[in-house]
Write a protein that holds these residues in place. Structure first.
Motif, PDB file in Angstrom:
ATOM      1  N   UNK A 197       7.066   0.963  -6.531  1.00  0.00           N
ATOM      2  CA  UNK A 197       6.555  -0.352  -6.143  1.00  0.00           C
ATOM      3  C   UNK A 197       5.378  -0.746  -7.036  1.00  0.00           C
ATOM      4  N   UNK A 198       5.316  -2.004  -7.415  1.00  0.00           N
ATOM      5  CA  UNK A 198       4.213  -2.511  -8.213  1.00  0.00           C
ATOM      6  C   UNK A 198       3.151  -3.076  -7.277  1.00  0.00           C
ATOM      7  N   UNK A 199       2.086  -2.306  -7.082  1.00  0.00           N
ATOM      8  CA  UNK A 199       0.991  -2.735  -6.217  1.00  0.00           C
ATOM      9  C   UNK A 199      -0.259  -3.070  -7.011  1.00  0.00           C
ATOM     10  N   UNK A 200      -0.096  -3.299  -8.310  1.00  0.00           N
ATOM     11  CA  UNK A 200      -1.258  -3.521  -9.174  1.00  0.00           C
ATOM     12  C   UNK A 200      -2.066  -4.748  -8.753  1.00  0.00           C
ATOM     13  N   UNK A 201      -1.400  -5.825  -8.365  1.00  0.00           N
ATOM     14  CA  UNK A 201      -2.130  -7.022  -7.942  1.00  0.00           C
ATOM     15  C   UNK A 201      -2.946  -6.746  -6.690  1.00  0.00           C
ATOM     16  N   UNK A 202      -2.370  -5.966  -5.801  1.00  0.00           N
ATOM     17  CA  UNK A 202      -3.073  -5.617  -4.578  1.00  0.00           C
ATOM     18  C   UNK A 202      -4.321  -4.791  -4.889  1.00  0.00           C
ATOM     19  N   UNK A 203      -4.170  -3.816  -5.770  1.00  0.00           N
ATOM     20  CA  UNK A 203      -5.318  -2.978  -6.144  1.00  0.00           C
ATOM     21  C   UNK A 203      -6.375  -3.798  -6.889  1.00  0.00           C
ATOM     22  N   UNK A 204      -5.940  -4.750  -7.709  1.00  0.00           N
ATOM     23  CA  UNK A 204      -6.895  -5.595  -8.438  1.00  0.00           C
ATOM     24  C   UNK A 204      -7.745  -6.444  -7.495  1.00  0.00           C
ATOM     25  N   UNK A 205      -7.191  -6.711  -6.316  1.00  0.00           N
ATOM     26  CA  UNK A 205      -7.934  -7.485  -5.318  1.00  0.00           C
ATOM     27  C   UNK A 205      -8.813  -6.600  -4.445  1.00  0.00           C
ATOM     28  N   UNK A 206      -8.805  -5.280  -4.725  1.00  0.00           N
ATOM     29  CA  UNK A 206      -9.699  -4.382  -4.000  1.00  0.00           C
ATOM     30  C   UNK A 206      -9.054  -3.559  -2.918  1.00  0.00           C
ATOM     31  N   UNK A 207      -7.724  -3.610  -2.823  1.00  0.00           N
ATOM     32  CA  UNK A 207      -7.048  -2.857  -1.762  1.00  0.00           C
ATOM     33  C   UNK A 207      -7.329  -1.363  -1.883  1.00  0.00           C
ATOM     34  N   UNK A 208      -7.566  -0.715  -0.734  1.00  0.00           N
ATOM     35  CA  UNK A 208      -7.760   0.731  -0.670  1.00  0.00           C
ATOM     36  C   UNK A 208      -6.815   1.310   0.373  1.00  0.00           C
ATOM     37  N   UNK A 209      -6.205   2.453   0.059  1.00  0.00           N
ATOM     38  CA  UNK A 209      -5.334   3.103   1.027  1.00  0.00           C
ATOM     39  C   UNK A 209      -6.138   3.594   2.234  1.00  0.00           C
ATOM     40  N   UNK A 210      -5.529   3.569   3.429  1.00  0.00           N
ATOM     41  CA  UNK A 210      -6.164   4.213   4.583  1.00  0.00           C
ATOM     42  C   UNK A 210      -6.118   5.739   4.453  1.00  0.00           C
ATOM     43  N   UNK A 211      -6.792   6.425   5.350  1.00  0.00           N
ATOM     44  CA  UNK A 211      -6.949   7.878   5.273  1.00  0.00           C
ATOM     45  C   UNK A 211      -6.250   8.567   6.450  1.00  0.00           C
ATOM     46  N   UNK A 212      -5.231   9.392   6.202  1.00  0.00           N
ATOM     47  CA  UNK A 212      -4.645  10.181   7.285  1.00  0.00           C
ATOM     48  C   UNK A 212      -5.603  11.286   7.722  1.00  0.00           C
ATOM     49  N   UNK A 213      -5.494  11.714   8.981  1.00  0.00           N
ATOM     50  CA  UNK A 213      -6.335  12.810   9.461  1.00  0.00           C
ATOM     51  C   UNK A 213      -5.588  13.605  10.532  1.00  0.00           C
TER      52      UNK A 213
END
Length: 612
Positions: free
Chosen positions: A318-334
């Motif tokens: 998947x191309x998520x580059x635009x999302x990351x460029x807007x500051x997207x951060x993955x959530x954290x599993x625990x």
């Protein structure tokens, strides 16, 4: 040429679909009663006969909601809705021979208010028999299979009917002390193999029977969960299925994989490896598997495997580059411990994209009690206004499982809340947040809110009333706060119902579920109740009863009815989202928005909020 086969149909006891407003866990399944529609029946393989169940819903009472904003005047919606403990419907089984214009009523009853379900090519075979079509029964031309379940769901019979007989015959019987979960039974085209899914030993597994109900062999076993059959290759006698909890290297037991196994239980093989959640699709010829795999903290990828487990090629990332460029951060599993200090629980932490570990953030627990699922997603999904997006308003949002939650673990884990449909999840969520706040200095244990929708609305209100010194704020949407007036199928299944005999010798069903309104006097913090005023799934009376008791107890609270909306708020999501943000901001952060206009609000396009 059209031939009329029946003359006995009547309102609420009809062969036609439009008269059958069946109540399910998702609420009434309504159809347009003004249109002529087909009946639901299944043909024999030679098309000489078809079989149909017909349900007499006349004993089920009506329920109503009023659409106050309908034009030119408010309108009334009337629908069948059975409450827990109320008299139930009766299902009849008919076999038709169209050429002879004949029908026969078959004797089926073993349990009061039982449920009958025909096993068809669509539900049982899916795409794995070239012989069966969607509307073909399971069996041969002279015999078909169906299931029978008691109202308390503790007694399940897989039955067969043979032409010429007057009654169905139990072939396989299951008896458990809590409700019995089922999956579609797989019947091979020659009828000599029945593949049954069962939790009889505490874990979900597959068992193989002959057509008369004699067990040939157990197919799978172990402390892991078979979720469903994906396909069957009858010629090779191979079953392809989805399962979870088997791979020791998986970081959570919720990650599903595809496997293959022979009918006799030999040759068990993992086909889609990797510490991910695997969404798999297999082709009709059982040659290839398309594997879409991800975790909540990875970019989704797709690979192609053959059905021997050999990787053929990588198809796409998947191309998520635009999302990351807007500051997207993955959530954290625990991973954390339940309130018993023993059971492992798994969850996800959502942070603001501009997260600063030196700051301290209020915590919001996003909840859903299940027990058919938990409010967590361990594969990648798009942003959600209740989790990721809520975190962007300056909160740490926590979603996690609990004992009595997801069915994809042990039967014990899943049924932990049986006979207690209100209190079972809360202690675990409180314990998990306390652990996380101890481990993470940026989480403020003194500023904890809770939020959920439907079952989560019920659970969040229960939490702020059961643990008023811990959960300071709750935003509760469309909650089934009183499961005594929620639909019978949900409440009796998950809480349990007792079959009794009254003084007249009649079989009756008794149930009493604890309710949120009886805890109203416990409220110490801030509670916002939200409900659609024409919700025909979770009736608005659920929230109104809580409101009534809060008023009696002299408690301040907040209430929002969303006009003209049913169980989900549709294009009011943006308004709901900002109302929720304002409420948590005011009571957890001390930031009160006083302007009248909600800036950037665009009803009808709640995705606009992502762009904003």
């Amino acid at each position: 040429q059209e031939t009329r086969l029946t003359t006995t149909g009547q309102k609420d006891f009809s062969f036609a679909m439009q008269e059958r407003n069946v109540i399910s866990d998702g609420g009434p399944q309504k159809t347009d009663s003004t249109k002529r529609t087909r009946a639901i029946g299944y043909w024999s393989p030679d098309s000489k006969y078809f079989v149909q169940t017909v349900t007499d819903q006349r004993p089920i009472k009506d329920l109503w909601v009023i659409n106050s904003i309908a034009e030119p005047r408010p309108t009334l919606e009337t629908y069948k809705y059975q409450l827990p403990g109320e008299p139930g419907a009766t299902t009849h089984l008919y076999v038709f021979e169209p050429a002879a214009q004949q029908q026969k009523l078959i004797k089926t009853e073993a349990f009061k208010d039982q449920t009958l379900s025909l096993i068809s090519g669509k539900s049982g075979r899916r795409d794995w028999s070239q012989m069966a079509s969607e509307n073909t029964w399971q069996g041969d031309k002279n015999r078909f299979y169906l299931s029978r379940m008691s109202r308390d769901m503790k007694r399940y019979d897989l039955c067969s009917y043979t032409f010429g007989d007057d009654s169905i015959v139990p072939v396989i019987q299951e008896r458990l002390n809590t409700y019995i979960d089922t999956r579609p039974v797989a019947v091979t085209s020659d009828g000599n193999d029945l593949i049954l899914w069962s939790e009889r030993d505490g874990w979900a597994h597959l068992y193989r029977y002959d057509k008369n109900g004699n067990m040939k062999n157990r197919i799978t076993k172990g402390a892991w969960h078979v979720d469903q059959i994906a396909a069957i290759d009858e010629a090779a006698k191979v079953i392809y299925f989805m399962a979870n909890g088997k791979e020791a290297d998986d970081t959570t037991p919720y990650y599903e994989h595809m496997y293959r196994v022979n009918f006799d239980g030999s040759g068990l093989q993992l086909l889609t490896p990797g510490d991910y959640f695997h969404l798999c699709h297999i082709d009709n010829k059982k040659q290839y598997i398309v594997d879409n795999y991800s975790r909540v903290n990875t970019v989704p990828e797709i690979c192609l495997y053959d059905t021997n487990g050999k990787k053929v090629m990588h198809l796409e990332t998947a191309d998520m580059s635009s999302l990351f460029n807007l500051g997207y951060q993955f959530p954290e599993p625990f991973q954390a411990k339940a309130a018993d200090g023993i059971t492992d629980l798994y969850g996800i932490i959502y942070k603001p994209f501009d997260f600063d570990s030196t700051k301290v953030y209020p915590v919001i627990n996003y909840v859903y009690p299940g027990p058919q699922q938990e409010g967590t997603y361990f594969r990648y999904i798009q942003m959600n206004p209740r989790t990721d997006r809520l975190a962007q308003a300056g909160f740490i949002v926590v979603a996690c499982g609990h004992r009595g939650g997801h069915p994809s673990r042990s039967k014990w884990y899943h049924n932990y809340g049986y006979n207690n449909l209100r209190d079972y999840p809360m202690a675990d969520h409180k314990a998990v947040i306390e652990q996380l706040c101890t481990q993470r200095s940026y989480m403020d244990v003194n500023k904890v809110g809770i939020h959920g929708h439907s079952g989560g609305g019920f659970m969040s209100t229960a939490a702020v009333l059961l643990y008023p010194d811990f959960f300071k704020v709750a935003v509760s949407c469309a909650g089934n706060h009183d499961n005594n007036i929620y639909n019978r199928g949900w409440s009796e299944r998950h809480h349990g119902v007792t079959e009794k005999t009254n003084d007249q010798g009649e079989t009756i069903f008794d149930i009493k579920v604890p309710v949120n309104q009886e805890l109203a006097a416990n409220l110490k913090g801030h509670l916002l109740l939200i409900h659609g005023d024409v919700d025909n799934n979770v009736h608005p009376a659920n929230s109104t009863r809580v409101v009534n008791e809060l008023i009696k107890a002299g408690k301040r609270f907040d209430m929002l009815y969303i006009p003209g909306k049913q169980h989900h708020f549709d294009d009011y999501n943006e308004y709901f989202y900002w109302k929720m943000v304002d409420y948590f901001s005011e009571h957890l952060k001390g930031e009160s928005e006083k302007s009248i206009d909600i800036k950037g609000l665009q009803l009808g396009n709640w995705f606009q909020g992502y762009q904003d």
